[in-house]
Design an enzyme around this catalytic site. Structure first.
Site, PDB file in Angstrom:
ATOM      1  CB  SER A 183      -0.872   0.012   1.257  1.00  0.00           C
ATOM      2  OG  SER A 183      -1.523   1.253   1.405  1.00  0.00           O
ATOM      3  CE1 TYR A 206      -4.546  -1.753   4.672  1.00  0.00           C
ATOM      4  CE2 TYR A 206      -3.561   0.388   4.217  1.00  0.00           C
ATOM      5  CZ  TYR A 206      -4.090  -0.812   3.766  1.00  0.00           C
ATOM      6  OH  TYR A 206      -4.158  -1.068   2.421  1.00  0.00           O
TER       7      TYR A 206
HETATM    8  P1  NAD Z   1     -11.567  -5.123  -0.422  1.00  0.00           P
HETATM    9  O1  NAD Z   1     -11.907  -4.889   1.008  1.00  0.00           O
HETATM   10  O2  NAD Z   1     -12.499  -4.665  -1.474  1.00  0.00           O
HETATM   11  O3  NAD Z   1     -11.284  -6.683  -0.664  1.00  0.00           O
HETATM   12  C1  NAD Z   1     -10.488  -7.421   0.242  1.00  0.00           C
HETATM   13  C2  NAD Z   1     -10.830  -8.901   0.092  1.00  0.00           C
HETATM   14  O4  NAD Z   1     -10.015  -9.600   1.059  1.00  0.00           O
HETATM   15  C3  NAD Z   1     -12.296  -9.207   0.424  1.00  0.00           C
HETATM   16  O5  NAD Z   1     -12.849 -10.045  -0.562  1.00  0.00           O
HETATM   17  C4  NAD Z   1     -12.227  -9.903   1.782  1.00  0.00           C
HETATM   18  O6  NAD Z   1     -13.255 -10.859   1.991  1.00  0.00           O
HETATM   19  C5  NAD Z   1     -10.846 -10.559   1.699  1.00  0.00           C
HETATM   20  N1  NAD Z   1     -10.315 -10.901   3.027  1.00  0.00           N
HETATM   21  C6  NAD Z   1     -10.363 -10.143   4.156  1.00  0.00           C
HETATM   22  N2  NAD Z   1      -9.846 -10.834   5.177  1.00  0.00           N
HETATM   23  C7  NAD Z   1      -9.454 -12.045   4.690  1.00  0.00           C
HETATM   24  C8  NAD Z   1      -8.866 -13.196   5.260  1.00  0.00           C
HETATM   25  N3  NAD Z   1      -8.590 -13.263   6.572  1.00  0.00           N
HETATM   26  N4  NAD Z   1      -8.574 -14.234   4.447  1.00  0.00           N
HETATM   27  C9  NAD Z   1      -8.874 -14.191   3.135  1.00  0.00           C
HETATM   28  N5  NAD Z   1      -9.473 -13.136   2.540  1.00  0.00           N
HETATM   29  C10 NAD Z   1      -9.754 -12.076   3.318  1.00  0.00           C
HETATM   30  O7  NAD Z   1     -10.136  -4.454  -0.599  1.00  0.00           O
HETATM   31  P2  NAD Z   1      -9.261  -4.063  -1.897  1.00  0.00           P
HETATM   32  O8  NAD Z   1      -9.299  -2.606  -2.012  1.00  0.00           O
HETATM   33  O9  NAD Z   1      -9.611  -4.910  -3.074  1.00  0.00           O
HETATM   34  O10 NAD Z   1      -7.827  -4.437  -1.333  1.00  0.00           O
HETATM   35  C11 NAD Z   1      -7.018  -5.489  -1.828  1.00  0.00           C
HETATM   36  C12 NAD Z   1      -5.604  -5.308  -1.289  1.00  0.00           C
HETATM   37  O11 NAD Z   1      -5.096  -4.046  -1.717  1.00  0.00           O
HETATM   38  C13 NAD Z   1      -5.527  -5.291   0.246  1.00  0.00           C
HETATM   39  O12 NAD Z   1      -4.331  -5.934   0.654  1.00  0.00           O
HETATM   40  C14 NAD Z   1      -5.450  -3.814   0.566  1.00  0.00           C
HETATM   41  O13 NAD Z   1      -4.824  -3.568   1.809  1.00  0.00           O
HETATM   42  C15 NAD Z   1      -4.634  -3.314  -0.595  1.00  0.00           C
HETATM   43  N6  NAD Z   1      -4.771  -1.887  -0.867  1.00  0.00           N
HETATM   44  C16 NAD Z   1      -5.985  -1.345  -1.196  1.00  0.00           C
HETATM   45  C17 NAD Z   1      -6.046   0.004  -1.493  1.00  0.00           C
HETATM   46  C18 NAD Z   1      -7.320   0.686  -1.924  1.00  0.00           C
HETATM   47  O14 NAD Z   1      -7.304   1.929  -2.059  1.00  0.00           O
HETATM   48  N7  NAD Z   1      -8.408  -0.010  -2.173  1.00  0.00           N
HETATM   49  C19 NAD Z   1      -4.902   0.795  -1.414  1.00  0.00           C
HETATM   50  C20 NAD Z   1      -3.714   0.220  -1.055  1.00  0.00           C
HETATM   51  C21 NAD Z   1      -3.656  -1.133  -0.802  1.00  0.00           C
END
Ligand code: NAD
Length: 256
Positions: A130, A142
Site C-alpha cells: 500500500s 494498517y
Molecule cells: P476489499 O476490502 O475490497 O477486498 C479485500 C478482500 O479480502 C475481500 O474479498 C475480503 O473478503 C478478503 N479478506 C479479508 N480478510 C481475509 C482473510 N482473513 N482471508 C482471506 N481473505 C480475506 O479491498 P481491496 O481494495 O480490493 O484491497 C485489496 C488489497 O489491496 C488489500 O491488501 C489492501 O490492503 C490493498 N490496498 C488497497 C487500497 C485501496 O485503495 N483499495 C490501497 C492500497 C492497498
C-alpha cells in the site's frame, strides 16, 4: 500478435487471496484472461472462490495438499487479501493491531511458507502492499502492517531467490473498491489533491502490473517495490508546496 504475447501466463497455475471482490476479483479475472489457471480464494467462500482464511495455517496446508493433488505444482501466488482499520495512534487497541497484522502480514507469511515449496524455478509471488507502506499514513495498525509486509517481501526475495522464485511488492494508492468506499469523503478528496495524476485509481490500473510480474517477461525482477498510485508517494508532501506556490505566484509559461 503471437500466442505468448496474448497469453503470457499460459500453462501457469496461480493462487489469488481475497479474490471475492475488489482488486483480488479483478486480478483473478485478468490472470485468467492472460491464460493462467487461477485458484481464486477468499475468507467469505463467495461463489467462484475456494474458502481460505489467510490467517489459518490449517487452511493453507489444506490448499497446498489440494494443489499438489490437482496440479502438481504452482507458478504464482498473489497475496492480495487485506483489511484496514482506521483507528488512530491514541485509540488503537492491541487486539485490533494484532488482528490487522494477522491478515496483512501473517497471512502472506503462511502463504509463502506453504505454497513456495510447490513452485518450480520461475515461480513468482506478488505481495500487495500500500502507499501506506511508503508513508506515515494515520491508520496506524494498517500502516504498520504494510511496512512489515515490505520486510517480509525483502526477506522472502533473499531466501527464495536461490530456488529461482521471485518476490515483488506492489503499492496501490487510493483505488476505488469497497475498502475505500467505506472511507470518509475527506480522505478521498485529499488523496486526489495529493495525487499528481489528479484522480483515484481503479482495479484496472492494478491488474496489468500483476500479470506482468507473474510473467516470464520479467524473470530477473525480484525484490522490487512498485507504487501504482498516480504519483501519490513520489513527492513526499512537496505537491502541496508546489500547488500553494503556483497559486501565490502564477507561472506565465505553462509546462503542459
Ligand atoms: P476489499 O476490502 O475490497 O477486498 C479485500 C478482500 O479480502 C475481500 O474479498 C475480503 O473478503 C478478503 N479478506 C479479508 N480478510 C481475509 C482473510 N482473513 N482471508 C482471506 N481473505 C480475506 O479491498 P481491496 O481494495 O480490493 O484491497 C485489496 C488489497 O489491496 C488489500 O491488501 C489492501 O490492503 C490493498 N490496498 C488497497 C487500497 C485501496 O485503495 N483499495 C490501497 C492500497 C492497498
Amino acid at each position: 500478435m503471437n500466442h505468448a504475447a496474448m497469453n503470457p501466463l499460459a500453462g501457469k497455475v496461480v493462487v489469488v487471496t481475497g479474490a471475492a471482490r475488489g482488486q483480488g476479483a479483478a486480478e483473478a479475472e485478468a490472470l485468467t484472461a492472460a491464460g493462467a489457471t487461477v485458484i481464486a480464494t477468499d475468507v467469505t467462500g463467495a461463489p467462484g472462490c475456494l474458502r481460505l482464511d489467510v490467517t489459518s495455517e490449517a487452511e493453507w496446508a489444506a490448499l497446498a495438499a489440494r494443489l499438489r493433488r490437482d496440479h502438481g505444482q504452482l507458478h504464482g501466488l498473489v497475496n492480495n487479501a487485506g483489511i484496514t482499520w482506521r483507528a488512530r495512534l491514541g485509540e488503537v487497541t492491541a487486539d485490533d493491531f494484532g488482528r490487522v497484522h494477522a491478515v496483512n502480514v501473517t497471512g502472506p507469511l503462511l502463504g509463502i511458507q506453504h505454497l513456495a515449496p510447490l513452485m518450480p524455478p520461475g515461480g513468482s509471488i506478488v505481495n500487495v502492499g500500500s502507499s501506506a507502506a511508503l508513508t506515515g499514513h494515520y491508520p496506524v495498525a494498517y500502516t504498520a502492517s504494510k511496512w512489515a509486509l515490505r520486510g517480509l517481501s525483502r526477506t522472502a526475495c533473499t531466501e527464495l531467490g536461490p530456488c529461482g522464485i521471485r518476490v515483488n511488492t506492489i503499492h496501490p494508492g487510493f483505488i476505488e473498491t469497497e475498502m475505500t468506499a467505506s472511507a470518509a469523503p475527506a480522505f478521498r478528496d485529499v488523496s486526489v489533491r495529493e495525487t499528481p495524476l489528479g484522480r483515484t485509481g481503479t482495479v484496472d490500473d492494478i491488474t496489468p502490473l500483476v500479470v506482468f510480474l507473474l510473467s516470464d517477461a520479467v524473470s530477473f525482477v525480484t525484490g522490487a517495490e512498485i507504487p501504482v498510485d498516480g504519483g501519490y508517494t513520489a513527492h513526499g508532501g512537496a505537491k502541496s508546496v508546489s500547488d500553494a506556490m503556483r497559486t501565490a505566484a502564477p507561472c506565465e509559461r505553462k509546462p503542459c
